[in-house]
Design a protein around this motif. Structure first.
Motif, mmCIF file in Angstrom:
data_model
loop_
_atom_site.group_PDB
_atom_site.id
_atom_site.type_symbol
_atom_site.label_atom_id
_atom_site.label_comp_id
_atom_site.label_asym_id
_atom_site.label_seq_id
_atom_site.Cartn_x
_atom_site.Cartn_y
_atom_site.Cartn_z
ATOM 1 N N GLU A 98 0.820 -1.212 0.000
ATOM 2 C CA GLU A 98 0.000 0.000 0.000
ATOM 3 C C GLU A 98 0.856 1.265 0.000
ATOM 4 N N VAL A 99 2.072 1.199 0.561
ATOM 5 C CA VAL A 99 2.948 2.377 0.515
ATOM 6 C C VAL A 99 4.069 2.218 -0.516
ATOM 7 N N MET A 100 4.297 0.983 -0.936
ATOM 8 C CA MET A 100 5.403 0.742 -1.886
ATOM 9 C C MET A 100 5.083 1.167 -3.307
ATOM 10 N N ALA A 101 3.822 1.150 -3.681
ATOM 11 C CA ALA A 101 3.439 1.315 -5.085
ATOM 12 C C ALA A 101 3.796 2.692 -5.633
ATOM 13 N N PHE A 102 4.043 2.757 -6.951
ATOM 14 C CA PHE A 102 4.061 4.066 -7.606
ATOM 15 C C PHE A 102 2.667 4.665 -7.415
ATOM 16 N N PRO A 103 2.583 5.969 -7.084
ATOM 17 C CA PRO A 103 1.284 6.560 -6.725
ATOM 18 C C PRO A 103 0.199 6.379 -7.779
ATOM 19 N N ASP A 104 0.577 6.272 -9.052
ATOM 20 C CA ASP A 104 -0.436 6.158 -10.109
ATOM 21 C C ASP A 104 -0.586 4.716 -10.613
ATOM 22 N N PHE A 105 -0.054 3.744 -9.848
ATOM 23 C CA PHE A 105 -0.087 2.365 -10.326
ATOM 24 C C PHE A 105 -0.151 1.401 -9.132
ATOM 25 N N PRO A 106 -1.349 1.238 -8.538
ATOM 26 C CA PRO A 106 -1.457 0.394 -7.332
ATOM 27 C C PRO A 106 -1.216 -1.088 -7.629
ATOM 28 N N PHE A 107 -0.838 -1.804 -6.600
ATOM 29 C CA PHE A 107 -0.734 -3.266 -6.687
ATOM 30 C C PHE A 107 -2.133 -3.869 -6.732
ATOM 31 N N ASP A 108 -2.189 -5.113 -7.156
ATOM 32 C CA ASP A 108 -3.436 -5.870 -7.122
ATOM 33 C C ASP A 108 -3.940 -5.913 -5.668
ATOM 34 N N PRO A 109 -5.149 -5.390 -5.392
ATOM 35 C CA PRO A 109 -5.637 -5.336 -4.000
ATOM 36 C C PRO A 109 -5.841 -6.712 -3.380
ATOM 37 N N GLN A 110 -5.923 -7.761 -4.200
ATOM 38 C CA GLN A 110 -6.115 -9.119 -3.659
ATOM 39 C C GLN A 110 -4.851 -9.645 -2.971
ATOM 40 N N LEU A 111 -3.711 -9.080 -3.290
ATOM 41 C CA LEU A 111 -2.455 -9.567 -2.718
ATOM 42 C C LEU A 111 -2.341 -9.156 -1.251
ATOM 43 N N SER A 112 -1.596 -9.947 -0.474
ATOM 44 C CA SER A 112 -1.350 -9.555 0.922
ATOM 45 C C SER A 112 -0.437 -8.328 0.941
ATOM 46 N N SER A 113 -0.338 -7.679 2.083
ATOM 47 C CA SER A 113 0.401 -6.411 2.140
ATOM 48 C C SER A 113 1.905 -6.599 1.966
ATOM 49 N N PHE A 114 2.466 -7.641 2.581
ATOM 50 C CA PHE A 114 3.914 -7.848 2.511
ATOM 51 C C PHE A 114 4.200 -8.972 1.517
ATOM 52 N N LEU A 115 4.901 -8.625 0.475
ATOM 53 C CA LEU A 115 4.977 -9.503 -0.691
ATOM 54 C C LEU A 115 6.345 -10.154 -0.854
ATOM 55 N N PRO A 116 6.380 -11.384 -1.389
ATOM 56 C CA PRO A 116 7.663 -11.967 -1.796
ATOM 57 C C PRO A 116 8.205 -11.186 -2.993
ATOM 58 N N HIS A 117 9.524 -11.236 -3.165
ATOM 59 C CA HIS A 117 10.150 -10.425 -4.225
ATOM 60 C C HIS A 117 9.601 -10.757 -5.608
ATOM 61 N N GLN A 118 9.139 -11.992 -5.812
ATOM 62 C CA GLN A 118 8.607 -12.361 -7.135
ATOM 63 C C GLN A 118 7.409 -11.486 -7.517
ATOM 64 N N GLU A 119 6.605 -11.097 -6.522
ATOM 65 C CA GLU A 119 5.429 -10.262 -6.805
ATOM 66 C C GLU A 119 5.835 -8.839 -7.192
ATOM 67 N N ILE A 120 6.933 -8.360 -6.628
ATOM 68 C CA ILE A 120 7.413 -7.017 -7.002
ATOM 69 C C ILE A 120 7.908 -7.048 -8.448
ATOM 70 N N GLN A 121 8.598 -8.129 -8.789
ATOM 71 C CA GLN A 121 9.073 -8.287 -10.170
ATOM 72 C C GLN A 121 7.892 -8.345 -11.157
ATOM 73 N N LYS A 122 6.845 -9.086 -10.778
ATOM 74 C CA LYS A 122 5.643 -9.164 -11.633
ATOM 75 C C LYS A 122 5.005 -7.784 -11.783
ATOM 76 N N TYR A 123 4.946 -7.052 -10.679
ATOM 77 C CA TYR A 123 4.368 -5.703 -10.686
ATOM 78 C C TYR A 123 5.134 -4.787 -11.638
ATOM 79 N N LEU A 124 6.470 -4.862 -11.586
ATOM 80 C CA LEU A 124 7.288 -4.013 -12.467
ATOM 81 C C LEU A 124 7.099 -4.410 -13.936
ATOM 82 N N LYS A 125 6.893 -5.693 -14.190
ATOM 83 C CA LYS A 125 6.631 -6.125 -15.575
ATOM 84 C C LYS A 125 5.281 -5.586 -16.059
ATOM 85 N N LYS A 126 4.277 -5.599 -15.170
ATOM 86 C CA LYS A 126 2.973 -5.029 -15.524
ATOM 87 C C LYS A 126 3.097 -3.535 -15.810
ATOM 88 N N TYR A 127 3.894 -2.868 -14.997
ATOM 89 C CA TYR A 127 4.138 -1.421 -15.162
ATOM 90 C C TYR A 127 4.749 -1.160 -16.541
#
Length: 432
Positions: A77-106
């Motif tokens: 909730e605080v890590m995201a780029f302000p104009d690109f939120p994470f999938d709200p279904q995910l838990s708050s503290f994520l494994p690094h693989q989810e951050i990598q997926k997020y950056l690929k989506k970005y």
């Protein structure tokens, strides 16, 4: 008359470089599509986990310091780029693989992929002064090299250095280190805990990685001595971790001497002592910069050398909420380039840098911690937003960041079990 678009080179396709590319692409009336130079064959920088250590198949150093079981120490909730939120279904503290997926989506969402030149090393970034008024007439010569060894030199109006600072290990000088009989290791080369099962490990450094790795090690059956010079940690640590004063020397027989006079043996000495700044493609003297292990100065607004303010270091600050910070820095930098923000003279910028750093020293910051932001990060981001006229970070980011920081000091093992939700720009809630 057709307007000439500015050409920007971006060094690195980690989170900061992708953020730079995204905002450049959003301003097609001012900027040509950026060229993003990426050393590896993937995006994500430090978030790209590579099990291998040392060098890759091409003999180039592996830059990522990511370990297998790392989970974020900040909620999404605080890590995201302000104009690109994470999938709200995910838990708050994520494994690094989810951050990598997020950056690929970005990357996909903002069409960044086509701008990236993978497996391309930047060898030299050199200012080319076209007239006496240096600040107004500097172009940048960028020399890069691909895997085939083919070199290419191109001219840009500006360069964004987004190459990160978590790849060049800092190992303090411990007298007698050569006497140590066990394994010497920096956390940059740590990937997982199982090989340390049954071992005695002295971990130097009790910041985020030192604490996290120590907890991983004891869960895998290691015995850990957490050696650090900070005030004694008062929160509960797992039973296999004991705290100790700093390591001061390795004795002739290979045993470890601590500051309090105690001596101990260990199978592994692991340095969780942070990283050095290193920019092999820059000539610091030519740029009027001093690049040391823990400091790069002078940088106006923690970004620009006053002598060459079309060169921007994005993500150089430490102890920050990273992605939102990058987002603010990039937008400020582009406002400087498109003329929305007028800069003071070189002398005034240099005076401002010295004033800011002197203030930090007066507040008790050591030289090696002058780029640590902590509480200063919020006013810094607000100031960038005010000056460049973009929306400031919502106050809820600061509020939740502080709460999680507090939780980490109280429950270092289980604070990541909490989940949060942002209700508004100023409010968050803890989910049951």
């Amino acid at each position: 008359m057709k307007m000439v678009l500015q050409r920007v080179a971006v060094v690195g396709a980690g989170a900061a470089g992708l953020c730079a590319a995204r905002h450049i692409l959003s301003r097609p009336n001012s900027f040509a599509c950026p060229v993003v130079f990426e050393l590896t064959d993937n995006i994500g920088g430090t978030w790209c986990y590579v099990e291998r250590i040392g060098q890759d198949d091409h003999g180039r150093p592996i830059h990522s310091s990511m370990y297998r079981d790392l989970r974020t120490n900040l909620p999404k909730e605080v890590m995201a780029f302000p104009d690109f939120p994470f999938d709200p279904q995910l838990s708050s503290f994520l494994p690094h693989q989810e951050i990598q997926k997020y950056l690929k989506k970005y990357c996909h969402a903002h069409n960044i992929w086509p701008q990236i030149r993978f497996n391309t090393m930047v060898e030299k970034v050199k200012p080319v002064v076209l007239a006496k008024e240096v600040e107004k007439n500097t172009m940048w010569e960028v020399t890069s090299c691909d895997l085939s060894g083919h070199q290419k030199t191109e001219i840009f109006d500006s360069v964004f250095v987004c190459s990160g600072h978590y790849s060049e290990p800092y190992i303090p000088n411990v007298p007698g280190m050569k006497n140590f009989k066990g394994k010497l290791l920096h956390s940059h080369l740590y990937r997982y805990a199982e090989p340390f099962s049954g071992q005695s490990v002295v971990v130097l450094g009790a910041k985020a990685s030192g604490l996290d790795i120590s907890i991983e090690l004891v869960k895998a059956g290691a015995k850990v001595t957490l050696s650090h010079g900070r005030p004694r940690l008062t929160f509960p640590l797992p039973s296999g971790i004991r705290q100790s004063s700093p390591v001061v020397a390795i004795e002739d027989n290979g045993s470890i001497r601590f500051q309090d006079g105690s001596v101990d043996q260990a199978d592994t000495l692991m340095f969780c002592t942070g990283y050095k700044f290193r920019f092999p493609f820059l000539d610091a003297d030519q740029l009027g910069l001093k690049i040391q292990d823990h400091m790069v100065s002078p940088l106006y607004r923690y970004m620009m050398p006053p002598a060459f303010p079309s060169l921007f270091f994005i993500s150089i600050c430490k102890m920050i909420c990273p992605f939102p910070n990058f987002n603010c820095q990039v937008q400020f930098a582009l406002a400087v380039l498109d003329g929305s923000v007028s800069l003071p003279s070189r002398a005034e910028m240099e005076d401002d840098v010295h004033r800011v750093l002197r203030d930090k020293v007066d507040r008790g910051f050591q030289q090696r911690h002058l780029l640590d932001m902590f509480e200063d990060q919020w006013e810094y981001c607000d100031m960038l937003a005010r000056t460049a006229g973009f929306p400031p970070l919502p106050p809820v980011i600061q509020g939740l960041y502080k709460e999680v920081w507090r939780q980490r000091q109280v429950h270092p093992e289980n604070y990541r079990s909490h989940n949060y939700r942002l209700i508004s720009d100023s409010q968050w809630e803890l989910l049951k």
